[in-house]
Design a protein around this motif. Structure first.
Motif, PDB file in Angstrom:
ATOM      1  N   ARG A  47       0.813  -1.220   0.000  1.00 54.69           N
ATOM      2  CA  ARG A  47       0.000   0.000   0.000  1.00 54.69           C
ATOM      3  C   ARG A  47       0.846   1.270   0.000  1.00 54.69           C
ATOM      4  NH1 ARG A  47      -3.490  -0.258   4.775  1.00 54.69           N
ATOM      5  NH2 ARG A  47      -4.574   1.459   3.826  1.00 54.69           N
ATOM      6  N   LEU A  48       1.922   1.274  -0.824  1.00 52.60           N
ATOM      7  CA  LEU A  48       2.793   2.433  -0.932  1.00 52.60           C
ATOM      8  C   LEU A  48       2.943   2.951  -2.364  1.00 52.60           C
ATOM      9  CD1 LEU A  48       5.689   1.368   1.473  1.00 52.60           C
ATOM     10  CD2 LEU A  48       4.045   3.220   1.840  1.00 52.60           C
ATOM     11  N   ALA A  49       2.117   2.470  -3.287  1.00 59.44           N
ATOM     12  CA  ALA A  49       2.284   2.859  -4.702  1.00 59.44           C
ATOM     13  C   ALA A  49       3.739   2.657  -5.116  1.00 59.44           C
ATOM     14  CB  ALA A  49       1.825   4.292  -4.939  1.00 59.44           C
ATOM     15  N   ILE A  50       4.274   1.502  -4.765  1.00 56.79           N
ATOM     16  CA  ILE A  50       5.719   1.276  -4.834  1.00 56.79           C
ATOM     17  C   ILE A  50       6.275   1.352  -6.256  1.00 56.79           C
ATOM     18  CG2 ILE A  50       5.850  -1.250  -4.944  1.00 56.79           C
ATOM     19  CD1 ILE A  50       7.816  -0.791  -2.417  1.00 56.79           C
ATOM     20  N   THR A  51       5.499   0.959  -7.250  1.00 56.66           N
ATOM     21  CA  THR A  51       5.969   1.099  -8.634  1.00 56.66           C
ATOM     22  C   THR A  51       6.155   2.573  -8.980  1.00 56.66           C
ATOM     23  OG1 THR A  51       5.044  -1.000  -9.373  1.00 56.66           O
ATOM     24  CG2 THR A  51       5.350   0.689 -11.060  1.00 56.66           C
ATOM     25  N   MET A  52       5.240   3.403  -8.533  1.00 50.34           N
ATOM     26  CA  MET A  52       5.345   4.835  -8.781  1.00 50.34           C
ATOM     27  C   MET A  52       6.606   5.401  -8.119  1.00 50.34           C
ATOM     28  SD  MET A  52       2.630   7.854  -7.791  1.00 50.34           S
ATOM     29  CE  MET A  52       1.255   6.907  -8.393  1.00 50.34           C
ATOM     30  N   ARG A  86      -0.876  -3.159   7.903  1.00 52.81           N
ATOM     31  CA  ARG A  86       0.035  -3.486   6.817  1.00 52.81           C
ATOM     32  C   ARG A  86       0.438  -4.957   6.784  1.00 52.81           C
ATOM     33  NH1 ARG A  86      -0.474   0.848   5.681  1.00 52.81           N
ATOM     34  NH2 ARG A  86       0.548   2.752   5.277  1.00 52.81           N
ATOM     35  N   GLY A  87       0.626  -5.565   7.921  1.00 55.27           N
ATOM     36  CA  GLY A  87       1.106  -6.943   7.941  1.00 55.27           C
ATOM     37  C   GLY A  87       2.610  -6.988   7.739  1.00 55.27           C
ATOM     38  N   PHE A  88       3.106  -8.146   7.344  1.00 61.12           N
ATOM     39  CA  PHE A  88       4.539  -8.331   7.136  1.00 61.12           C
ATOM     40  C   PHE A  88       4.889  -8.141   5.664  1.00 61.12           C
ATOM     41  CE2 PHE A  88       3.663 -10.764  10.965  1.00 61.12           C
ATOM     42  CZ  PHE A  88       4.617 -10.235  11.816  1.00 61.12           C
ATOM     43  N   HIS A  89       5.948  -7.383   5.420  1.00 63.40           N
ATOM     44  CA  HIS A  89       6.398  -7.126   4.055  1.00 63.40           C
ATOM     45  C   HIS A  89       7.907  -7.156   4.006  1.00 63.40           C
ATOM     46  CE1 HIS A  89       2.339  -6.124   3.020  1.00 63.40           C
ATOM     47  NE2 HIS A  89       2.306  -5.210   3.960  1.00 63.40           N
ATOM     48  N   SER A  90       8.434  -7.189   2.826  1.00 66.49           N
ATOM     49  CA  SER A  90       9.879  -7.233   2.643  1.00 66.49           C
ATOM     50  C   SER A  90      10.499  -5.881   2.997  1.00 66.49           C
ATOM     51  CB  SER A  90      10.220  -7.604   1.201  1.00 66.49           C
ATOM     52  OG  SER A  90      11.595  -7.428   0.970  1.00 66.49           O
ATOM     53  N   PHE A  91      11.240  -5.875   4.082  1.00 63.86           N
ATOM     54  CA  PHE A  91      11.943  -4.672   4.507  1.00 63.86           C
ATOM     55  C   PHE A  91      12.896  -4.211   3.401  1.00 63.86           C
ATOM     56  CE2 PHE A  91      14.974  -2.198   6.952  1.00 63.86           C
ATOM     57  CZ  PHE A  91      14.161  -1.558   7.879  1.00 63.86           C
ATOM     58  N   LYS A 124       7.815   4.562  10.071  1.00 66.78           N
ATOM     59  CA  LYS A 124       7.007   3.341  10.216  1.00 66.78           C
ATOM     60  C   LYS A 124       7.883   2.085  10.225  1.00 66.78           C
ATOM     61  CE  LYS A 124       2.761   4.898  10.275  1.00 66.78           C
ATOM     62  NZ  LYS A 124       1.870   4.682  11.388  1.00 66.78           N
ATOM     63  N   MET A 125       9.062   2.185   9.633  1.00 64.67           N
ATOM     64  CA  MET A 125       9.964   1.033   9.569  1.00 64.67           C
ATOM     65  C   MET A 125      10.824   0.869  10.826  1.00 64.67           C
ATOM     66  SD  MET A 125      11.102   1.559   5.613  1.00 64.67           S
ATOM     67  CE  MET A 125      12.090   0.068   5.436  1.00 64.67           C
ATOM     68  N   LEU A 126      10.930   1.899  11.633  1.00 62.41           N
ATOM     69  CA  LEU A 126      11.803   1.879  12.804  1.00 62.41           C
ATOM     70  C   LEU A 126      11.548   0.719  13.762  1.00 62.41           C
ATOM     71  CD1 LEU A 126      12.289   5.633  13.738  1.00 62.41           C
ATOM     72  CD2 LEU A 126      14.000   4.012  12.913  1.00 62.41           C
ATOM     73  N   PRO A 127      10.307   0.305  14.014  1.00 63.45           N
ATOM     74  CA  PRO A 127      10.107  -0.816  14.937  1.00 63.45           C
ATOM     75  C   PRO A 127      10.835  -2.106  14.530  1.00 63.45           C
ATOM     76  CG  PRO A 127       8.041   0.337  14.595  1.00 63.45           C
ATOM     77  CD  PRO A 127       9.025   0.917  13.621  1.00 63.45           C
TER      78      PRO A 127
END
Length: 130
Positions: A47-52, A86-91, A124-127
């Motif tokens: 949910r970050l529009a990562i391709t963009m 968000r759940g778990f995603h590739s850091f 958001k990634m800090l944890p």
């Protein structure tokens, strides 16, 4: 000089291919993370529009300013990260595609929206480091 002149058609072909891909993403999956290759529908896994975000520096370097500005305008109207679970995603993927895309866009363009968004995503990634 001769080699540069010979390279122009290749550069144009690469730019055309990039525009073709970008327009497909924009038409079928704008604001989503990816486009599904078979159905052509948008897919949102982080949910970050990562391709963009991942495309920003390429658009800038290729002087595709209209496309770059469209992405910037979308980002200004749709602040990231979006609220919700968000759940778990590739850091790794989020680091190299979202953060790197945003930070490179900021360095290239000087536009604050990219730095501000990168900071929110990084916060958001800090944890993950706890």
């Amino acid at each position: 000089l001769k080699s540069q002149i010979e390279a122009y058609p290749w550069a144009d072909a690469v730019r055309d291919a990039t525009l073709y891909s970008w327009n497909g993403y924009k038409q079928k999956a704008w604001g989503h993370d990816d486009i599904k290759p078979v159905s052509g529908q948008g897919k949102s896994w982080c949910r970050l529009a990562i391709t963009m975000l991942d495309s920003l520096s390429t658009l800038w370097v290729m002087n595709l300013t209209d496309e770059f500005d469209e992405a910037r305008q979308w980002l200004e109207s749709n602040p990231l990260p979006r609220p919700g679970k968000r759940g778990f995603h590739s850091f790794f993927e989020i680091t190299i595609r979202a953060l790197a895309g945003l930070l490179s866009a900021h360095v290239l363009s000087g536009q604050k929206v990219f730095l501000e968004t990168a900071r929110r995503v990084a916060d958001k990634m800090l944890p993950a480091f706890n």
